[in-house]
Every structure is written in C-alpha cells, then in structure tokens.
Enzyme design. Structure first.
Site, PDB file in Angstrom:
ATOM      1  N   GLU A 117      77.217  66.087 -75.315  1.00 18.17           N
ATOM      2  CA  GLU A 117      78.024  65.317 -74.329  1.00 18.17           C
ATOM      3  C   GLU A 117      77.303  63.825 -74.264  1.00 18.17           C
ATOM      4  OE1 GLU A 117      80.228  66.324 -72.128  1.00 18.17           O
ATOM      5  OE2 GLU A 117      80.147  64.415 -71.594  1.00 18.17           O
ATOM      6  N   CYS A 133      81.058  63.486 -83.349  1.00 17.43           N
ATOM      7  CA  CYS A 133      81.370  63.891 -81.903  1.00 17.43           C
ATOM      8  C   CYS A 133      80.992  63.303 -80.775  1.00 17.43           C
ATOM      9  CB  CYS A 133      81.382  65.494 -81.824  1.00 17.43           C
ATOM     10  SG  CYS A 133      82.879  66.148 -80.663  1.00 17.43           S
ATOM     11  N   ILE A 145      85.460  70.531 -81.333  1.00 16.82           N
ATOM     12  CA  ILE A 145      85.214  70.868 -79.902  1.00 16.82           C
ATOM     13  C   ILE A 145      85.195  69.816 -78.886  1.00 16.82           C
ATOM     14  CG2 ILE A 145      83.304  72.055 -78.560  1.00 16.82           C
ATOM     15  CD1 ILE A 145      82.188  73.166 -81.274  1.00 16.82           C
ATOM     16  N   HIS A 163      82.657  68.627 -86.343  1.00 17.05           N
ATOM     17  CA  HIS A 163      80.963  69.217 -86.477  1.00 17.05           C
ATOM     18  C   HIS A 163      80.977  69.612 -87.925  1.00 17.05           C
ATOM     19  CE1 HIS A 163      79.837  69.171 -82.061  1.00 17.05           C
ATOM     20  NE2 HIS A 163      81.131  69.119 -81.804  1.00 17.05           N
ATOM     21  N   GLU A 215      78.242  70.239 -89.177  1.00 13.12           N
ATOM     22  CA  GLU A 215      76.854  71.100 -89.061  1.00 13.12           C
ATOM     23  C   GLU A 215      77.285  72.505 -88.576  1.00 13.12           C
ATOM     24  OE1 GLU A 215      77.979  69.256 -86.871  1.00 13.12           O
ATOM     25  OE2 GLU A 215      77.347  69.849 -84.910  1.00 13.12           O
TER      26      GLU A 215
END
Ligand code: GLN
Length: 193
Positions: free
Chosen positions: A47, A78, A136, A173, A175
């Site tokens: 976030e 992100c 996401i 992402h 990862e």
C-alpha cells in the site's frame, strides 16, 4: 552481490525468496543504515500510502533519494512504482512520493471489477517468451518523460513496465511467479546510470 528490499509493509518476503534463489543476498531495509553497502534496492508492492508514511516517519525519504542518485539500481513494483513516481493521479493528498521517475502513475487504475487479473506480456528486454504478470489493485503509467523507456504494455496500450537509467518500475508483481527474468534484468542494471 547484496540487494536490499524495503521491508516496511507489503510483499517484501517474496522478493527476498526470488533473490536468494538466484544466488543474491537479500537484506531487509527498515532503517537508513541498512542501505549501506547494498548494490541495489527493491521497493515492493503493498500500500503506497502506508509505505510512504512509514518511510517518512522512520526518516528514510532522504536516504532513499540519495541511494537512487548514487546510480545504484532501484526497482519499484506496484505500490513501489507509485512511491517512486513524479506524479500520481488518484493518490492520497498527503501521500509522500520520492518523485524519482519522470512518469505519471494512475493509482488503482483498473477499477473495482478488474481489481486483480493476470496477463501474458510481451517484454522484449526479457526475450521472446511472454512474461506472466500478476496485477493486484495495480496502477498504470499515464505519462512518460524523455529518457523513460517502455518495457511492456497491455494489449489496450496501458504502459505497465518502464525503465529510466538505473530506475525500474513494474505495475505488476514479478515476485509472485516462478519466473525470475525480471529480477535478473534488474541486477543487470548496475552501472547504467
Ligand atoms: N493499490 C495499491 C496502492 O495504491 C498498490 C497495490 C499493490 O501494490 N499490489 O498503493
């Protein structure tokens, strides 16, 4: 080689696992002194408002800027991409930004219905094989400045991966998949600036 992962909030452990798998020492960064001796730094997803606020509280903003200006590779995934962007559309008014990369990023760009999705991306710098990307509550890049190279776009043209000298940003992402090509590409950026 030693790569730091900003470990204030979000998906930092997943980055550490990939780094270790490809033979790189991963260091969790929470304090300015943890940046000493690193060859690169990853700012993970999570976030962006929280990461920014905690970084400000822990007096990491200046040290992070100095780290990037030293020319060592820095990669935002992100939320990390939002945190390193020059401008953010739909950000929180008091959200701290490092403003390192000459891009404008739209936060939560894909709306509620498609909050999260996956896509096979054509990423020429990684070779012919498409890269399976997990998004996401992802941002995308609305504007790029001179000197910013587009590495990947979605089919509708939305820019989702860019590089500017030693800085790398991905809206998704890497990862969270088994594919370590983005991490290897990131490591190859040392000495480019
Ligand atoms: N929506 C988050 C933000 O604004 C980013 C989501 C993520 O990192 N997966 O910071």
């Amino acid at each position: 080689m030693k790569i730091g992962v900003l470990a204030l909030q979000g998906a930092f452990v997943e980055h550490e696992k990939i780094l270790e798998r490809i033979g790189v020492e991963a260091v969790e960064v929470r304090l300015p002194e943890h940046l000493d001796g690193l060859d690169g730094l990853i700012i993970p997803g999570g976030e962006s408002t929280t990461i920014g606020k905690v970084a400000r509280q822990w007096r990491l903003l200046e040290p992070l800027l100095a780290f990037a200006r030293s020319g060592r590779p820095l990669w935002g995934t992100c939320a990390g991409m939002i945190f390193i962007a020059q401008d953010v559309v739909d950000g929180k008014p008091d959200q701290p930004l490092l403003a390192l990369m000459d891009v404008t990023v739209r936060r939560n760009a894909f709306g509620r219905q498609v909050d999260s999705f996956e896509a096979d991306l054509d990423v020429p710098v990684l070779g012919k094989e498409p890269f399976h990307a997990v998004f996401i509550r992802a941002p995308f890049i609305e504007r790029i400045g001179k000197g910013v190279e587009v590495l990947a776009k979605l089919e509708d043209g939305a820019i989702v991966a860019v590089r500017q000298d030693n800085l790398l940003a991905t809206a998704f992402h890497p990862e969270l998949t088994e594919d370590d090509r983005f991490h290897r590409y990131f490591l190859s950026l040392s000495g480019t600036s």
